[in-house]
Every structure is written in C-alpha cells, then in structure tokens.
Design a protein around this motif. Sequence first.
Motif, PDB file in Angstrom:
ATOM      1  N   PHE A 103     -53.272   8.309   2.077  1.00 59.74           N
ATOM      2  CA  PHE A 103     -53.038   9.059   0.840  1.00 59.74           C
ATOM      3  C   PHE A 103     -53.886   8.505  -0.299  1.00 59.74           C
ATOM      4  CE2 PHE A 103     -49.082   9.878   3.190  1.00 59.74           C
ATOM      5  CZ  PHE A 103     -48.976  11.260   3.044  1.00 59.74           C
ATOM      6  N   LEU A 104     -53.971   7.179  -0.407  1.00 55.00           N
ATOM      7  CA  LEU A 104     -54.760   6.575  -1.482  1.00 55.00           C
ATOM      8  C   LEU A 104     -56.233   6.984  -1.383  1.00 55.00           C
ATOM      9  CD1 LEU A 104     -53.331   2.926  -1.621  1.00 55.00           C
ATOM     10  CD2 LEU A 104     -52.620   4.931  -2.951  1.00 55.00           C
ATOM     11  N   LYS A 105     -56.709   7.146  -0.177  1.00 54.31           N
ATOM     12  CA  LYS A 105     -58.125   7.485   0.027  1.00 54.31           C
ATOM     13  C   LYS A 105     -58.475   8.889  -0.454  1.00 54.31           C
ATOM     14  CE  LYS A 105     -59.962   6.015   4.001  1.00 54.31           C
ATOM     15  NZ  LYS A 105     -60.052   5.664   5.450  1.00 54.31           N
ATOM     16  N   THR A 106     -57.455   9.695  -0.738  1.00 52.67           N
ATOM     17  CA  THR A 106     -57.738  11.047  -1.242  1.00 52.67           C
ATOM     18  C   THR A 106     -58.070  11.038  -2.732  1.00 52.67           C
ATOM     19  OG1 THR A 106     -55.413  11.536  -1.778  1.00 52.67           O
ATOM     20  CG2 THR A 106     -56.160  12.016   0.475  1.00 52.67           C
ATOM     21  N   TYR A 107     -57.878   9.885  -3.405  1.00 53.15           N
ATOM     22  CA  TYR A 107     -58.200   9.758  -4.826  1.00 53.15           C
ATOM     23  C   TYR A 107     -59.563   9.086  -4.986  1.00 53.15           C
ATOM     24  CZ  TYR A 107     -53.193  10.556  -5.608  1.00 53.15           C
ATOM     25  OH  TYR A 107     -51.930  11.088  -5.629  1.00 53.15           O
ATOM     26  N   PRO A 108     -60.312   9.458  -6.000  1.00 55.60           N
ATOM     27  CA  PRO A 108     -61.600   8.790  -6.227  1.00 55.60           C
ATOM     28  C   PRO A 108     -61.435   7.333  -6.650  1.00 55.60           C
ATOM     29  CG  PRO A 108     -61.130  10.330  -8.013  1.00 55.60           C
ATOM     30  CD  PRO A 108     -60.087  10.564  -6.966  1.00 55.60           C
ATOM     31  N   PHE A 109     -60.283   7.041  -7.316  1.00 56.09           N
ATOM     32  CA  PHE A 109     -60.048   5.669  -7.805  1.00 56.09           C
ATOM     33  C   PHE A 109     -58.540   5.481  -7.920  1.00 56.09           C
ATOM     34  CE2 PHE A 109     -59.762   2.214 -10.898  1.00 56.09           C
ATOM     35  CZ  PHE A 109     -60.793   1.379 -10.481  1.00 56.09           C
ATOM     36  N   VAL A 110     -58.031   4.308  -7.520  1.00 56.43           N
ATOM     37  CA  VAL A 110     -56.592   4.057  -7.595  1.00 56.43           C
ATOM     38  C   VAL A 110     -56.316   2.762  -8.346  1.00 56.43           C
ATOM     39  CG1 VAL A 110     -56.098   5.322  -5.471  1.00 56.43           C
ATOM     40  CG2 VAL A 110     -56.477   2.853  -5.376  1.00 56.43           C
ATOM     41  N   LYS A 111     -55.124   2.719  -8.944  1.00 53.60           N
ATOM     42  CA  LYS A 111     -54.668   1.538  -9.672  1.00 53.60           C
ATOM     43  C   LYS A 111     -53.418   0.989  -8.994  1.00 53.60           C
ATOM     44  CE  LYS A 111     -54.643   1.913 -14.196  1.00 53.60           C
ATOM     45  NZ  LYS A 111     -54.336   2.543 -15.513  1.00 53.60           N
ATOM     46  N   ILE A 112     -53.394  -0.339  -8.843  1.00 50.76           N
ATOM     47  CA  ILE A 112     -52.337  -1.016  -8.096  1.00 50.76           C
ATOM     48  C   ILE A 112     -51.749  -2.119  -8.962  1.00 50.76           C
ATOM     49  CG2 ILE A 112     -51.835  -2.402  -6.029  1.00 50.76           C
ATOM     50  CD1 ILE A 112     -54.370  -1.052  -4.783  1.00 50.76           C
ATOM     51  N   TRP A 113     -50.434  -2.225  -8.957  1.00 53.36           N
ATOM     52  CA  TRP A 113     -49.757  -3.337  -9.634  1.00 53.36           C
ATOM     53  C   TRP A 113     -49.016  -4.158  -8.594  1.00 53.36           C
ATOM     54  CZ3 TRP A 113     -44.914  -2.804 -13.289  1.00 53.36           C
ATOM     55  CH2 TRP A 113     -44.569  -4.069 -13.765  1.00 53.36           C
ATOM     56  N   HIS A 114     -49.389  -5.431  -8.476  1.00 54.01           N
ATOM     57  CA  HIS A 114     -48.710  -6.360  -7.577  1.00 54.01           C
ATOM     58  C   HIS A 114     -47.905  -7.316  -8.448  1.00 54.01           C
ATOM     59  CE1 HIS A 114     -47.761  -9.102  -4.419  1.00 54.01           C
ATOM     60  NE2 HIS A 114     -48.542  -8.518  -3.547  1.00 54.01           N
ATOM     61  N   ALA A 115     -46.600  -7.047  -8.601  1.00 53.93           N
ATOM     62  CA  ALA A 115     -45.734  -7.830  -9.488  1.00 53.93           C
ATOM     63  C   ALA A 115     -45.170  -9.039  -8.746  1.00 53.93           C
ATOM     64  CB  ALA A 115     -44.602  -6.956 -10.005  1.00 53.93           C
ATOM     65  N   GLY A 116     -45.221 -10.197  -9.385  1.00 51.50           N
ATOM     66  CA  GLY A 116     -44.745 -11.421  -8.742  1.00 51.50           C
ATOM     67  C   GLY A 116     -45.685 -11.882  -7.649  1.00 51.50           C
ATOM     68  N   CYS A 117     -46.970 -11.976  -7.999  1.00 50.94           N
ATOM     69  CA  CYS A 117     -48.006 -12.240  -6.989  1.00 50.94           C
ATOM     70  C   CYS A 117     -48.096 -13.701  -6.581  1.00 50.94           C
ATOM     71  CB  CYS A 117     -49.364 -11.761  -7.485  1.00 50.94           C
ATOM     72  SG  CYS A 117     -50.060 -12.774  -8.818  1.00 50.94           S
ATOM     73  N   ALA A 118     -47.431 -14.602  -7.327  1.00 49.21           N
ATOM     74  CA  ALA A 118     -47.480 -16.041  -7.032  1.00 49.21           C
ATOM     75  C   ALA A 118     -48.934 -16.516  -6.962  1.00 49.21           C
ATOM     76  CB  ALA A 118     -46.705 -16.366  -5.763  1.00 49.21           C
TER      77      ALA A 118
END
Length: 275
Positions: free
Chosen positions: A95-110
């Motif tokens: 699904f992500l690959k269908t977008y030209p650009f994606v934004k990701i939030w990794h909360a509590g990444c240590a």
Amino acid sequence: MKADEVEDVEIRLLLEGVQRIYGYDFRDYADASIKRRLNHWLAESGFDTLSQAQSQLLRERSVFESLLRGITVNVTEMFRDPTFFRAVREQVVPFLKTYPFVKIWHAGCATGEEAYSMAILLTEEGMAGRYRMYATDINEAVLQKAGEGVMPIAEMQRFTRNYQKSGGRASFADYYTARYDRAILSPALKKHIVFAPHNLATDGEFGEMNLVLCRNVMIYFKPALKERCLRLFDSSLLPGGFLCLGLKESLERRKMGERYEELAAPLRIYRKRYG
C-alpha cells in the motif's frame, strides 16, 4: 505509616518535582514499573532514599539525566519480532508503494535498531528516497546513540537471524561495516531518518503520517496516558494510514477502534478507514 506508604509518597513527590523542574511527566507511568525502575536507579546512585536524592536531583541536571537513563526503557533489537516485520513487508508496504512519498513516525525508538530495520526493509522494497522517518524518544542520550548508528559486533549474529526470518532479501552484512568490536551501519540508512526528542506524555502530534509505529512502549503507561498516546497517533495518521502497536497493546474495546480495521490480528497492525 508503613515503609511502602512512605516510599509511595516519596515517589509522588519526586515525580511531581521532575515534572515541574524539567517538564518530563512520568506520573502516568504504571506504578509497579516506575517503582521498580526508581529503586534500581536508587541502588546504583549512592543515595539511601528517594527523599535524600530529590534535592540534588532537582538542582543538578546531571543527576536528573542519570535518573532519566535509569527509568526510560531501551530494550530493543534489529528486526525484533521478525514475524511483525514480515507482515509489514507483505501487507503494509504494497500500500505504501502506491504513494510517491510517505511519512513515518516511529515513537519510542530508543537506540534506533527498529528504525534502521524499517529503513532496510523499505530499501529492499524499492522505496529508498521515497520516505521520511521521524524516530522519536524521550531520552536524548539514546537518541544521540541512535544517530551514530554504531552497534556491538557481538549482536550481529542475532540480528542476522532476525533479518532472515523477517523475509530479508539480501545479505545482512551488506548493511554494516565491521570494525574491531563495532558494527557501523551504512550511512545510506540514516539518510531518510530524523532522530528527534518527543515526550508522549506532554508533546503534540506529528501530522499527515502514512505509518505510525509504537511497539511495546505503552505497556508501561497507566490507562489515561495510553489513551493520550492513541489519540496522538490517530490524529497524526492520514486516512488509509497504518498503526502498528506492540503485541500486548490493542485497539479492542476502544472508541477509536471503530475507525480502524485490523490487518494482522496477533501482530497489532491496523489500517485507518477512509471517511
């Protein structure tokens, strides 16, 4: 007053002081968890009681930072829970690959192991240069370590096994350079990751995300703080975006759960509905 009751009062006073002086709010962390970590820190601090420690802790930043290191959770590894990363690869990334650009939030990444794992996965799926990942944590010391991208070489065997089980498409050794007792991750993996401080108890949302991950962090929170976190994640996610929680965390029986469909039930991968 019993010793346990005195300790509970000491903890409440200390956490109140920390919140007022430093802005870090641990008052909604689970009681048993925060007590265990405070006592562990106390045993190594040289102070006899939390009351004795409090005065110096509130006046000296270095003492507070040692406390922060002691009570924040930094248990992580690359491709932790390989079945989760395989599910992301097979069920989320298409699904992500269908977008030209994606934004990701990794909360509590240590210290960043899971953020780097996601960067490897996205690279292998042809998404290099098509995403920006915000990897956040309350502890700035671990964020600095995460940004360095240096790990013990002794861990690489275990990480390699995790990578292979997660559906890795290449050789894990391609992603790091061995130097003495250290493994230095490829600079290309850092290129699209922004490591930044963020306090889930007090700070705001990250807007217009396509994917939010917060795994095995909220298990240490009281219900009110868990609810705050879930509202943050929900308001950060675009419709059609994905929310990934820890195995012991769920949207079940929550009002906001009505806005999500669960893709992989045991793995806590949800997709936000449109409309």
